[in-house]
Design an enzyme around this catalytic site. Sequence first.
Site, PDB file in Angstrom:
ATOM      1  N   GLY A 270      -1.751 -41.481 -48.048  1.00 20.28           N
ATOM      2  CA  GLY A 270      -1.039 -40.297 -48.512  1.00 20.28           C
ATOM      3  C   GLY A 270       0.363 -40.603 -48.985  1.00 20.28           C
ATOM      4  O   GLY A 270       0.763 -41.762 -49.104  1.00 20.28           O
ATOM      5  N   VAL A 271       1.103 -39.532 -49.259  1.00 23.40           N
ATOM      6  CA  VAL A 271       2.465 -39.683 -49.758  1.00 23.40           C
ATOM      7  C   VAL A 271       3.429 -39.810 -48.590  1.00 23.40           C
ATOM      8  O   VAL A 271       3.086 -39.515 -47.460  1.00 23.40           O
ATOM      9  CB  VAL A 271       2.874 -38.477 -50.630  1.00 23.40           C
ATOM     10  CG1 VAL A 271       2.020 -38.424 -51.865  1.00 23.40           C
ATOM     11  CG2 VAL A 271       2.800 -37.179 -49.847  1.00 23.40           C
ATOM     12  N   VAL A 274       6.016 -42.767 -44.148  1.00 24.31           N
ATOM     13  CA  VAL A 274       5.170 -43.282 -43.079  1.00 24.31           C
ATOM     14  C   VAL A 274       3.915 -43.915 -43.684  1.00 24.31           C
ATOM     15  O   VAL A 274       3.522 -45.040 -43.329  1.00 24.31           O
ATOM     16  CB  VAL A 274       4.810 -42.160 -42.077  1.00 24.31           C
ATOM     17  CG1 VAL A 274       3.859 -42.681 -41.024  1.00 24.31           C
ATOM     18  CG2 VAL A 274       6.069 -41.594 -41.432  1.00 24.31           C
ATOM     19  N   GLU A 295      -5.257 -41.527 -54.281  1.00 22.71           N
ATOM     20  CA  GLU A 295      -4.739 -40.626 -55.300  1.00 22.71           C
ATOM     21  C   GLU A 295      -3.563 -41.277 -56.016  1.00 22.71           C
ATOM     22  O   GLU A 295      -3.486 -41.294 -57.230  1.00 22.71           O
ATOM     23  CB  GLU A 295      -4.284 -39.404 -54.510  1.00 22.71           C
ATOM     24  CG  GLU A 295      -3.906 -38.218 -55.250  1.00 22.71           C
ATOM     25  CD  GLU A 295      -3.445 -37.182 -54.235  1.00 22.71           C
ATOM     26  OE1 GLU A 295      -4.305 -36.563 -53.594  1.00 22.71           O
ATOM     27  OE2 GLU A 295      -2.240 -37.006 -54.077  1.00 22.71           O
ATOM     28  N   ILE A 365       3.254 -32.756 -40.683  1.00 20.36           N
ATOM     29  CA  ILE A 365       4.473 -32.207 -40.101  1.00 20.36           C
ATOM     30  C   ILE A 365       4.283 -32.037 -38.597  1.00 20.36           C
ATOM     31  O   ILE A 365       5.122 -32.433 -37.805  1.00 20.36           O
ATOM     32  CB  ILE A 365       4.844 -30.888 -40.814  1.00 20.36           C
ATOM     33  CG1 ILE A 365       5.419 -31.248 -42.193  1.00 20.36           C
ATOM     34  CG2 ILE A 365       5.824 -30.053 -39.994  1.00 20.36           C
ATOM     35  CD1 ILE A 365       5.645 -30.095 -43.108  1.00 20.36           C
ATOM     36  N   ASN A 385       6.244 -29.632 -49.178  1.00 19.54           N
ATOM     37  CA  ASN A 385       5.711 -30.090 -50.461  1.00 19.54           C
ATOM     38  C   ASN A 385       4.461 -29.289 -50.832  1.00 19.54           C
ATOM     39  O   ASN A 385       4.486 -28.454 -51.717  1.00 19.54           O
ATOM     40  CB  ASN A 385       5.375 -31.579 -50.402  1.00 19.54           C
ATOM     41  CG  ASN A 385       6.600 -32.425 -50.057  1.00 19.54           C
ATOM     42  OD1 ASN A 385       7.701 -32.127 -50.510  1.00 19.54           O
ATOM     43  ND2 ASN A 385       6.421 -33.451 -49.257  1.00 19.54           N
ATOM     44  N   GLY A 389      -3.566 -33.819 -51.980  1.00 20.09           N
ATOM     45  CA  GLY A 389      -4.965 -34.228 -51.861  1.00 20.09           C
ATOM     46  C   GLY A 389      -5.386 -34.448 -50.427  1.00 20.09           C
ATOM     47  O   GLY A 389      -6.511 -34.891 -50.165  1.00 20.09           O
ATOM     48  N   LYS A 409      14.044 -34.466 -36.316  1.00 21.65           N
ATOM     49  CA  LYS A 409      15.421 -33.963 -36.184  1.00 21.65           C
ATOM     50  C   LYS A 409      16.058 -34.420 -34.863  1.00 21.65           C
ATOM     51  O   LYS A 409      16.477 -33.610 -34.010  1.00 21.65           O
ATOM     52  CB  LYS A 409      15.457 -32.424 -36.295  1.00 21.65           C
ATOM     53  CG  LYS A 409      14.862 -31.871 -37.590  1.00 21.65           C
ATOM     54  CD  LYS A 409      15.614 -32.319 -38.815  1.00 21.65           C
ATOM     55  CE  LYS A 409      14.887 -31.948 -40.109  1.00 21.65           C
ATOM     56  NZ  LYS A 409      15.228 -32.770 -41.270  1.00 21.65           N
TER      57      LYS A 409
END
Length: 509
Positions: A270-271, A274, A295, A365, A385, A389, A409
Amino acid sequence: MPEASRILHPGLRQKIMSADAAAQLIQHGDHVGMSGFTGAGYPKAVPIALARHIEQANQGGGHFRIGVWTGASTAPELDGALARVGGIETRLPYQSDPVCRARINAGEMDYIDIHLSHVAQYVWFGFLGRLNVAVIEVAGILEDGRLIPSASVGNNKTWLDQADKVIIEVNQAQPAGLEGMHDIYYGTDRPPHRRPIPMTHTGDRIGEPYLHVDLDKVVAVVETDAPDRDTVYSAPDENSQRIAGHILDFFQHEVSKGRLPAELLPLQSGVGNVANAVLSGLNRGPFDNLTAYTEVLQDGMLEMIKSGKLALASATALSLSREGMQEFLDHLDFYRQRIVLRPQEISNHPELIRRLGVIAMNGMIETDLYGNVNSTHIMGTRIMNGIGGSGDFARNAYLSLFMTPSTAKGGAISCIVPMVSHVDHTEHDVQVIVTEQGLADLRGLAPRQRAQVVIERCAHPDYRPALRDYVARAERNARGGRGGLHTPHLLDEALSWHSRYEREGRMLP
Ligand code: COA
């Protein structure tokens, strides 16, 4: 090189005009399908010119706004420029631009967050209304009018097919050597006329290297010479390296159990930072001859191809840092033999992901005790975001992993919570959760067993007592006749961690 050397079709050469003139062809209220996927292959000039028009029109008391449809996220020159002037009425299917995000969360812009594999077919089905204009960046135009795609394919095939009018940007800065790297499949259809997609291996080429366009629809050709956005990846931090380590151990365990072959199965990554760090971990890991059906091809995957760890990669976009792009350009012939770029309806196709047995690894998240995952919304209401995908892959993968540092945080937020504040991936589609603390393998576990494993393996030690206490009280409550024991919850308290954070800036008292 002569200026028009990349526009070989004489008729289309006649249509060359300035970005400003091309932007005038877009009207208030139009749905505009733009190229672009994770900062690659987006139009560089027309959106900026359009933003200027919109700003002028709206200064005079007008209300000029358009719908912007893309492949995925773009760049400041597109999303940023149009959002800044308040020019976007509706945005879909994915964005990651800070100005867009702020406008969406302020209620000034509508955003429809869609599975990336769904977008093209929704347009074919007519679910999203008419597509008025396509603005597509290409790397060149052949003599017969076929188009050489640029650094991403995304939804370009669909935008070119479906739009009433087409504006083409020909970008001299896109490497000419991209020609031949793409595989555009024209065999898709609407139900009930669909046929199996003839792909059984990651590297299969089932289409052709060029995009087609009805030349009569082309209203403008604009020349540009600008690089794609520089996608900056932060160096893997300690948490990301630990996450990568847990995943590598897990893969080794699965190989030893005979549940994965030695070269694993095609990887999807994924994006985000990490995900990129996990690829660096795999690059140093014991697995060879890997493949990717993913992707976005990011720096981490390029490094794996360079080192020989990754034999083949299929994607819809190159999302590289400046240095990554330089490396790609310097060894283009090497990479061209190992990378295939496809339309996103194919790179993210559920049929193919299931058939190939993809291992999906996506950031998140937060997750709850039972493995429901929130990938998109901070504190349940503010978009980050989008789902991108991640659902296409997670839902159909051989193995579906979600990963995050256990806290955010500075420790004020636990990414393991009693109940997620927004659900993108239900417990049914989530098999493995990974944090720097450890890995929770949820396969074959019932909800209460899942909760134990998620707390003990993945939660930060500072949050474990509160999570254990929550589960224990939820179970006691249920035994006392208030609620069920299948998936115990304290309904008044389930989202209290989030509401406390909103009030006090931390999840726990
Ligand atoms: N609550 C509040 N904020 C949180 C949080 C939580 N539980 N978890 C993370 N964040 C914040 C981080 O603090 C950070 O904020 P900052 O930018 O202000 O520093 C930001 O979210 C990104 O977090 P990070 O830990 O750096 O993760 P990332 O870069 O790996 O991105 C996602 C994580 C979930 C945002 C990203 O993976 C994503 O957008 N996923 C959805 C799309 C997707 O999966 N696409 C892949 C399909 S191929």
